[in-house]
Scaffold this motif. Sequence first.
Motif, mmCIF file in Angstrom:
data_model
loop_
_atom_site.group_PDB
_atom_site.id
_atom_site.type_symbol
_atom_site.label_atom_id
_atom_site.label_comp_id
_atom_site.label_asym_id
_atom_site.label_seq_id
_atom_site.Cartn_x
_atom_site.Cartn_y
_atom_site.Cartn_z
ATOM 1 N N UNK A 263 56.984 -15.052 17.031
ATOM 2 C CA UNK A 263 57.299 -15.603 15.720
ATOM 3 C C UNK A 263 56.056 -15.732 14.849
ATOM 4 N N UNK A 264 54.901 -15.913 15.448
ATOM 5 C CA UNK A 264 53.651 -15.928 14.698
ATOM 6 C C UNK A 264 53.399 -14.551 14.088
ATOM 7 N N UNK A 265 53.816 -13.508 14.814
ATOM 8 C CA UNK A 265 53.617 -12.128 14.351
ATOM 9 C C UNK A 265 54.726 -11.652 13.421
ATOM 10 N N UNK A 266 55.601 -12.549 13.005
ATOM 11 C CA UNK A 266 56.573 -12.200 11.976
ATOM 12 C C UNK A 266 57.944 -11.771 12.452
ATOM 13 N N UNK A 267 58.310 -12.108 13.675
ATOM 14 C CA UNK A 267 59.656 -11.768 14.120
ATOM 15 C C UNK A 267 60.674 -12.378 13.169
ATOM 16 N N UNK A 268 61.665 -11.597 12.812
ATOM 17 C CA UNK A 268 62.678 -12.059 11.857
ATOM 18 C C UNK A 268 63.479 -13.214 12.453
ATOM 19 N N UNK A 269 63.705 -14.209 11.633
ATOM 20 C CA UNK A 269 64.496 -15.366 12.040
ATOM 21 C C UNK A 269 65.889 -15.220 11.435
#
Length: 125
Positions: free
Chosen positions: A113-119
Amino acid sequence: MRKETSTNAANEQFLFGICELNSAVSIISGRWKSQIIYSISEGNNRFHLLKKELPNISEQVLGRQLKELETHKIIIKKDIPDTIPSGIEYILTNKGEDLVPILKSLCEWGKEYENGKEIMVCNIS
């Protein structure tokens, strides 16, 4: 130090009674504990090695966190024989060893999630 009769203490006991997850999170909470556990698992098992691995932690805080981990039986303190001055090493117990893969999974989750995984919103049935 918090009073045992305080609202916070009562709430903590209530939450610990509902789910063991709350107790587990409490044991490893603290700014440094998870990193200390991981560092010990990687072989940094003496005070000076932990201090070198975690340069921003004060000696007082490191000592307190180690004591708390020892109280919760995550680590044990062992004298190193035939050392002058006498040496101490910290060893993970089976309880501590069991935590390492959990901490690694949490680390991977955080990295995703720090690397931008889509939420996204998930449907709960």
